[in-house]
Motif scaffolding. Structure first.
Motif, PDB file in Angstrom:
ATOM      1  N   ASP A 155      -8.087   2.082  -2.579  1.00 21.25           N
ATOM      2  CA  ASP A 155      -8.966   2.678  -1.648  1.00 21.25           C
ATOM      3  C   ASP A 155      -8.228   2.905  -0.276  1.00 21.25           C
ATOM      4  O   ASP A 155      -8.307   3.972   0.353  1.00 21.25           O
ATOM      5  CB  ASP A 155     -10.049   1.958  -1.576  1.00 21.25           C
ATOM      6  CG  ASP A 155     -11.357   2.521  -0.989  1.00 21.25           C
ATOM      7  OD1 ASP A 155     -11.307   3.819  -0.626  1.00 21.25           O
ATOM      8  OD2 ASP A 155     -12.195   1.727  -0.292  1.00 21.25           O
ATOM      9  N   VAL A 156      -7.545   1.938  -0.146  1.00 21.93           N
ATOM     10  CA  VAL A 156      -6.576   1.971   1.238  1.00 21.93           C
ATOM     11  C   VAL A 156      -5.649   2.920   1.288  1.00 21.93           C
ATOM     12  O   VAL A 156      -5.280   3.620   2.412  1.00 21.93           O
ATOM     13  CB  VAL A 156      -6.109   0.364   1.613  1.00 21.93           C
ATOM     14  CG1 VAL A 156      -5.088   0.637   2.722  1.00 21.93           C
ATOM     15  CG2 VAL A 156      -7.126  -0.543   1.710  1.00 21.93           C
ATOM     16  N   LYS A 157      -5.006   3.253  -0.019  1.00 25.20           N
ATOM     17  CA  LYS A 157      -3.920   4.320  -0.201  1.00 25.20           C
ATOM     18  C   LYS A 157      -4.697   5.562   0.093  1.00 25.20           C
ATOM     19  O   LYS A 157      -3.998   6.401   0.649  1.00 25.20           O
ATOM     20  CB  LYS A 157      -3.214   4.089  -1.255  1.00 25.20           C
ATOM     21  CG  LYS A 157      -2.288   2.928  -1.453  1.00 25.20           C
ATOM     22  CD  LYS A 157      -1.655   3.010  -2.860  1.00 25.20           C
ATOM     23  CE  LYS A 157      -0.372   2.116  -2.903  1.00 25.20           C
ATOM     24  NZ  LYS A 157       0.184   2.093  -4.314  1.00 25.20           N
TER      25      LYS A 157
ATOM     26  N   HIS B 287      -9.570  -1.860  -4.414  1.00 30.33           N
ATOM     27  CA  HIS B 287      -9.288  -1.787  -2.998  1.00 30.33           C
ATOM     28  C   HIS B 287      -7.885  -1.184  -2.504  1.00 30.33           C
ATOM     29  O   HIS B 287      -7.890  -0.699  -1.253  1.00 30.33           O
ATOM     30  CB  HIS B 287      -9.744  -3.096  -2.235  1.00 30.33           C
ATOM     31  CG  HIS B 287     -11.242  -3.246  -2.471  1.00 30.33           C
ATOM     32  ND1 HIS B 287     -12.258  -2.606  -1.761  1.00 30.33           N
ATOM     33  CD2 HIS B 287     -12.034  -3.939  -3.249  1.00 30.33           C
ATOM     34  CE1 HIS B 287     -13.439  -3.241  -2.024  1.00 30.33           C
ATOM     35  NE2 HIS B 287     -13.325  -3.904  -3.100  1.00 30.33           N
TER      36      HIS B 287
ATOM     37  N   LYS C  44     -14.601  -4.138   6.557  1.00 32.55           N
ATOM     38  CA  LYS C  44     -14.170  -3.949   5.307  1.00 32.55           C
ATOM     39  C   LYS C  44     -13.552  -5.168   4.761  1.00 32.55           C
ATOM     40  O   LYS C  44     -13.849  -5.613   3.512  1.00 32.55           O
ATOM     41  CB  LYS C  44     -13.065  -2.956   5.243  1.00 32.55           C
ATOM     42  CG  LYS C  44     -12.483  -2.486   3.860  1.00 32.55           C
ATOM     43  CD  LYS C  44     -11.522  -1.290   4.029  1.00 32.55           C
ATOM     44  CE  LYS C  44     -11.242  -0.769   2.908  1.00 32.55           C
ATOM     45  NZ  LYS C  44     -12.304  -0.184   2.074  1.00 32.55           N
TER      46      LYS C  44
ATOM     47  N   TRP D  33      -0.929   0.700   6.916  1.00 35.14           N
ATOM     48  CA  TRP D  33      -1.886   0.443   6.222  1.00 35.14           C
ATOM     49  C   TRP D  33      -2.920  -0.522   6.906  1.00 35.14           C
ATOM     50  O   TRP D  33      -4.374  -0.529   6.723  1.00 35.14           O
ATOM     51  CB  TRP D  33      -1.398  -0.390   5.066  1.00 35.14           C
ATOM     52  CG  TRP D  33      -0.870  -1.772   5.067  1.00 35.14           C
ATOM     53  CD1 TRP D  33       0.439  -1.888   5.170  1.00 35.14           C
ATOM     54  CD2 TRP D  33      -1.615  -3.035   5.214  1.00 35.14           C
ATOM     55  NE1 TRP D  33       0.875  -3.097   5.333  1.00 35.14           N
ATOM     56  CE2 TRP D  33      -0.474  -3.983   5.212  1.00 35.14           C
ATOM     57  CE3 TRP D  33      -2.867  -3.504   5.148  1.00 35.14           C
ATOM     58  CZ2 TRP D  33      -0.654  -5.311   5.599  1.00 35.14           C
ATOM     59  CZ3 TRP D  33      -3.070  -4.952   5.242  1.00 35.14           C
ATOM     60  CH2 TRP D  33      -1.950  -5.718   5.532  1.00 35.14           C
ATOM     61  N   ARG D  34      -2.639  -1.396   7.901  1.00 32.90           N
ATOM     62  CA  ARG D  34      -3.588  -2.026   8.689  1.00 32.90           C
ATOM     63  C   ARG D  34      -4.442  -1.085   9.555  1.00 32.90           C
ATOM     64  O   ARG D  34      -5.716  -1.687   9.954  1.00 32.90           O
ATOM     65  CB  ARG D  34      -2.574  -2.917   9.620  1.00 32.90           C
ATOM     66  CG  ARG D  34      -1.932  -3.876   8.964  1.00 32.90           C
ATOM     67  CD  ARG D  34      -0.809  -4.750   9.778  1.00 32.90           C
ATOM     68  NE  ARG D  34       0.142  -3.658  10.155  1.00 32.90           N
ATOM     69  CZ  ARG D  34       1.362  -4.256  10.804  1.00 32.90           C
ATOM     70  NH1 ARG D  34       1.121  -5.315  11.191  1.00 32.90           N
ATOM     71  NH2 ARG D  34       2.209  -3.252  11.134  1.00 32.90           N
TER      72      ARG D  34
ATOM     73  N   PHE E 210       0.884  -1.294  -0.036  1.00 31.16           N
ATOM     74  CA  PHE E 210      -0.152  -0.042  -0.012  1.00 31.16           C
ATOM     75  C   PHE E 210       0.784   1.357  -0.169  1.00 31.16           C
ATOM     76  O   PHE E 210       0.292   2.421  -0.006  1.00 31.16           O
ATOM     77  CB  PHE E 210      -0.928   0.094   1.165  1.00 31.16           C
ATOM     78  CG  PHE E 210      -1.770  -1.290   1.287  1.00 31.16           C
ATOM     79  CD1 PHE E 210      -2.850  -1.182   0.645  1.00 31.16           C
ATOM     80  CD2 PHE E 210      -1.419  -2.404   1.890  1.00 31.16           C
ATOM     81  CE1 PHE E 210      -3.771  -2.364   0.626  1.00 31.16           C
ATOM     82  CE2 PHE E 210      -2.470  -3.483   2.049  1.00 31.16           C
ATOM     83  CZ  PHE E 210      -3.411  -3.334   1.280  1.00 31.16           C
TER      84      PHE E 210
ATOM     85  N   PHE F 296      -7.379   6.115   1.848  1.00 32.02           N
ATOM     86  CA  PHE F 296      -7.666   6.461   3.153  1.00 32.02           C
ATOM     87  C   PHE F 296      -6.443   6.835   4.023  1.00 32.02           C
ATOM     88  O   PHE F 296      -6.412   7.792   4.931  1.00 32.02           O
ATOM     89  CB  PHE F 296      -8.207   4.988   3.661  1.00 32.02           C
ATOM     90  CG  PHE F 296      -8.503   5.113   5.128  1.00 32.02           C
ATOM     91  CD1 PHE F 296      -9.892   5.720   5.611  1.00 32.02           C
ATOM     92  CD2 PHE F 296      -7.344   4.817   6.325  1.00 32.02           C
ATOM     93  CE1 PHE F 296     -10.148   5.658   7.003  1.00 32.02           C
ATOM     94  CE2 PHE F 296      -7.976   4.923   7.480  1.00 32.02           C
ATOM     95  CZ  PHE F 296      -9.192   5.259   7.928  1.00 32.02           C
ATOM     96  N   MET F 297      -5.154   6.251   3.584  1.00 32.37           N
ATOM     97  CA  MET F 297      -4.015   6.586   4.183  1.00 32.37           C
ATOM     98  C   MET F 297      -3.470   8.046   4.069  1.00 32.37           C
ATOM     99  O   MET F 297      -3.016   8.693   5.010  1.00 32.37           O
ATOM    100  CB  MET F 297      -2.927   5.708   3.941  1.00 32.37           C
ATOM    101  CG  MET F 297      -3.093   4.229   4.299  1.00 32.37           C
ATOM    102  SD  MET F 297      -1.780   2.953   3.807  1.00 32.37           S
ATOM    103  CE  MET F 297      -0.371   3.600   4.132  1.00 32.37           C
TER     104      MET F 297
ATOM    105  N   ALA G  20      -6.446   1.008   8.136  1.00 36.30           N
ATOM    106  CA  ALA G  20      -7.339   1.355   7.180  1.00 36.30           C
ATOM    107  C   ALA G  20      -8.216   0.112   6.804  1.00 36.30           C
ATOM    108  O   ALA G  20      -9.320   0.226   6.383  1.00 36.30           O
ATOM    109  CB  ALA G  20      -6.811   1.809   6.053  1.00 36.30           C
ATOM    110  N   ILE G  21      -8.279  -0.984   7.617  1.00 36.49           N
ATOM    111  CA  ILE G  21      -8.628  -2.035   7.308  1.00 36.49           C
ATOM    112  C   ILE G  21      -9.309  -2.834   8.511  1.00 36.49           C
ATOM    113  O   ILE G  21      -8.388  -3.069   9.584  1.00 36.49           O
ATOM    114  CB  ILE G  21      -7.963  -3.283   6.699  1.00 36.49           C
ATOM    115  CG1 ILE G  21      -7.245  -2.616   5.141  1.00 36.49           C
ATOM    116  CG2 ILE G  21      -8.514  -4.591   6.470  1.00 36.49           C
ATOM    117  CD1 ILE G  21      -6.356  -3.489   4.685  1.00 36.49           C
TER     118      ILE G  21
END
Length: 453
Positions: free
Chosen positions: A121-123, A118, A142, A134-135, A33, A125-126, A137-138
């Protein structure tokens, strides 16, 4: 949280939209990520904005590709099924295996794009929350959503000839029948669930979602720009087009799915037009009963069609009611015309009261009792007519006051009260100043009196 240090000497916006590599994430190991570029020591708002814009654009492109491969898989599935229904080949023939292999390849590619979406999407959010791990964001919710999405997109007819026995109940003969049905029926119809990706593409390409000013305004008002909000705005702007597209799409998909389920049990359902007829009467909640589904698959489609038809009917009624409602300007003109007409009727009723009152007086003095009673009846009708006109004028005045006008009146009253309060404070200050001046004049007068005495 983020261990990024901002350097005030770095400008907020990069040159030509490029992002400079000056940020180092201290003690952070690379992950899927985070970018694999050199560590960055400094970071600022401009870098994050540029990175966010790039992630938005990449996510939109990946979503477009995912929808493309989803539609390709659905089209190939329909072609393979129709060729088998027409008897062009069997499920074990090479053309069928070749088309199903292409469907499998498109499905695997689609799953890759969904995973890529996805990850972006995580990137994002970060980047939005200045998070390095990155953990964060999950979460479990999700993860479940991602697994459900991958499961929906992974469903497709496998290459090969696999069959099973399907038991149905014939409503005409009241007998239980069995038929050998390919497993492709079970795996083909759920492929239409992939059209949820169309909702995502519409949301990502919407001007409300891509416009920075709209996003800022929504954030200030705590509005989430998801597909639900975009669908509401589309229903507000173009309700007839949205409903027409929804109804036509659902009608065609449900008709084809019903035909695919029922064609192995009844020759009537092998005709696509008969399936369209059954879906139509089910959608409209008519239910003639001349054609009925026999399998549980067809009955499930009929139930879903009835539920969808009831919802669309309610939406159509709501849209028609809103379209038939007068606008604000039309309502003002309408009320003005009615008010003028009521004013005329009021004047006519008042004139009739005076007229028949005089005729009653004249008949009592010079006429017969029959003339008196006739004129009295006319006088009473004129009085009742005047009362009815007054009541209609009151109702019109009550109906003319809308919530918007009440809000405007409340706002104007509030402004008047604010001005009155300001003037009251100013008057109090002037009175206090006058009291001080009068006090100083009194002191000077006492000094003069003492000096004279």
């Amino acid at each position: 949280m983020s261990s990024v240090v901002e350097d005030p000497g770095i400008p907020l916006v990069g040159r030509n939209g490029s992002v400079s590599s000056r940020t180092m994430y201290m003690g952070q190991s690379p992950s899927p990520f985070t970018s694999g570029k050199t560590d960055r020591k400094y970071d600022n708002v401009g870098y994050r904005l540029a990175k966010r814009k790039e992630l938005f654009h990449r996510r939109m492109i990946i979503s477009d590709f995912a929808l493309f491969f989803a539609v390709v898989g659905i089209i190939l599935m329909i072609i393979e099924t129709e060729l088998f229904i027409d008897g062009v080949y069997l499920k074990s023939d090479t053309p069928s295996l070749l088309i199903k292999t292409c469907i499998t390849v498109s499905t695997v590619t689609l799953l890759g794009f969904v995973v890529w979406y996805h990850i972006l999407d995580v990137k994002l959010f970060m980047c939005d929350n200045s998070v390095d791990d990155w953990r964060l964001a999950i979460d479990s919710t999700k993860v479940l959503k991602i697994l459900l999405e991958l499961t929906i997109n992974a469903i497709h007819p496998p290459p090969g000839n696999f069959e099973f026995e399907w038991t149905t109940y014939n409503a005409d003969t009241h007998k239980i029948n069995t038929a050998i049905v390919p497993v492709d029926v079970v795996f083909s119809i759920p492929m239409f669930l992939r059209f949820y990706l169309l909702c995502r593409v519409i949301m990502l390409h919407s001007k409300l979602f891509t416009d920075a000013s709209s996003q800022s305004l929504g954030a200030l008002n705590r509005i989430h720009f998801n597909f639900k909000f975009i669908f509401k705005s589309m229903m507000t702007l173009y309700p007839e087009y949205v409903l027409a597209v929804l109804i036509c799409s659902a009608f065609i998909i449900a008709s084809w799915a019903l035909r695919a389920c029922e064609m192995y049990h009844d020759e009537v359902h092998a005709n696509f037009f008969n399936s369209m007829w059954l879906i139509s009467i089910t959608f409209l909640s008519v239910g003639y009963g001349d054609i009925v589904p026999n399998s549980y698959c067809g009955r499930s489609i009929a139930v879903l069609t009835g539920i969808f038809g009831a919802g669309c009917t309610a939406l159509i009624v709501a849209v028609l009611a809103r379209k038939l409602e007068l606008s604000r300007a039309e309502k003002y003109v309408h009320n003005f015309v009615i008010d003028v007409e009521l004013d005329k009727r009021y004047k006519v009723a008042a004139a009739n009261i005076v007229k028949y009152g005089w005729l009653v007086y004249k008949a009592r003095k010079y006429g017969t009792p029959a003339q008196v009673r006739r004129n009295q009846r006319k006088l009473l009708r004129a009085i009742h007519s005047l009362r009815d006109v007054k009541q209609e004028q009151r109702r019109l005045a009550d109906a003319s006051v809308t919530l918007l006008e009440m809000a405007k009146n409340q706002s104007s009253i509030g402004n008047i009260l604010d001005r009155t309060e300001a003037r009251t404070l100013e008057l109090d200050n002037r009175v206090s100043a006058m009291e001080k001046k009068l006090g100083s004049i009194d002191e000077k007068l006492q000094i003069i009196v003492k000096a004279v005495s």
